[in-house]
Design a protein around this motif. Sequence first.
Motif, short mmCIF file in Angstrom:
data_model
loop_
_atom_site.label_atom_id
_atom_site.label_comp_id
_atom_site.label_asym_id
_atom_site.label_seq_id
_atom_site.Cartn_x
_atom_site.Cartn_y
_atom_site.Cartn_z
N UNK A 246 14.21 -0.57 -6.40
CA UNK A 246 12.90 -0.24 -6.96
C UNK A 246 12.33 0.99 -6.26
N UNK A 247 12.46 1.04 -4.95
CA UNK A 247 11.97 2.22 -4.22
C UNK A 247 12.74 3.48 -4.64
N UNK B 243 7.22 -2.09 -12.66
CA UNK B 243 7.19 -3.20 -11.69
C UNK B 243 6.23 -2.90 -10.54
N UNK B 244 6.14 -1.63 -10.19
CA UNK B 244 5.24 -1.24 -9.09
C UNK B 244 3.79 -1.61 -9.43
N UNK C 270 0.90 -1.16 0.00
CA UNK C 270 0.00 0.00 0.00
C UNK C 270 0.93 1.20 0.00
N UNK C 271 0.95 1.94 -1.10
CA UNK C 271 1.94 3.01 -1.19
C UNK C 271 3.31 2.43 -1.52
N UNK C 272 4.36 3.07 -1.02
CA UNK C 272 5.72 2.62 -1.31
C UNK C 272 5.94 1.19 -0.78
N UNK C 273 6.49 0.29 -1.60
CA UNK C 273 6.70 -1.08 -1.12
C UNK C 273 7.60 -1.13 0.13
#
Length: 347
Positions: free
Chosen positions: A330-331, A60-61, A24-27
């Motif tokens: 990724x972030x 990817x997100x 939910x939001x940033x991984x």
Amino acid sequence: SRINKLIINMKYTNYKYLLKSRPHGMPTNDCWEYVSESIDTLGSNELIIRNEFLSIDPYMRGRMNEGKSYAPPVQIGEIMTGETVGVVVESNSKKFNVGDKVCVHMGWQSYTKCKDSEISLIRVPETNLPLSLFLGTLGMPGRTAYYGLNRVGKPKAGDTVVVSAASGAVGSVVGQLAKIYGCRVIGVAGGPEKKSYVKNTLGFDECIDYKNEDISRLLKEYCSTGIDIYFENVGGELSRHVAQNLNKGARVPICGFISKYNSTDIMNEETPFHVFGNLNPKPEHRFFVVREWMNEFEKTTHILMKHVEDGSIKYRETIVNGLENAPNALNDVLSGKNFGKQLIKIN
Ligand code: NDP
């Protein structure tokens, strides 16, 4: 026989990332599970690739979410989706030999075992250029830039082109191609370092640092005759500013809108489709996917290779060591900490 010998001698430990829960939001860390397995058999027409680099990409997100977008989501417990480039280390295939260099889109892992008929297998052309480039400027992002600009943007010499996420994997190629085609090119990027790189190294005419500068005023100043093409990578506030400066007959290739990818309510976000679709007159705008031109990939890669070899397209990479660091990388992409194409070097 040759096959028996392979079965006896071979043993590879494959490390990979599975999707453990949806973010939910940033991984966060609990989205991921890092596991290992041993690969010790090889069937007929199969090969094993030792992956050297993993590409980390904004799309990817979206695959981590439940809902279906233009591609199905990664299932919980499944390997995380992603493309790697590496070297064939075992082969029971007539099509691929040990030592061949290939890209394959089979996930975040250190070794890939696949059939030689695997649809995502792409042979890397003979070249002295670094292998990592085939995930960036000479890979999917470079081709995305090429098709989005040429097929949807349809640039003519003298056009004014605005590109968002201008220092990134796609944006850097879009702007440099547009310069090659004789356009006036304005980049938009976050922070003074990226601004300076886009203008002074990549050779765009101007660049706006959207984090520190007045977007509205500078767009009017730098695009005094209006905008003919807006290559959309980010969405959000920038799209609204651009919308006010589009010329009649403008084209807007919608490549992505990364500013919304971490939204917890994506269905209710304002997207570039709302912003540009509500204009009167509407600019020619559409979402495109690089795969639309899949049958041209090889030809396009060679065109881009020529530009890199002759220096007319420059590139920059952010390479993080160790597959275990892929989630953080990724972030970084989702928060703009990457500078140029984000990659993982797999050890
Ligand atoms: P980049 O290398 O450009 O990295 C992403 C960049 O996006 C960051 O460096 C950052 O640049 C910018 N960014 C991140 N968060 C935000 C935010 N909240 N607001 C504004 N900018 C942000 O990635 P790619 O070149 O791989 O991808 C660029 C775009 O292209 C993405 O939207 C992606 O989804 C899309 N894409 C679409 C494809 C298609 O087939 N349609 C294929 C490949 C990519 P900065 O620091 O300048 O803000």
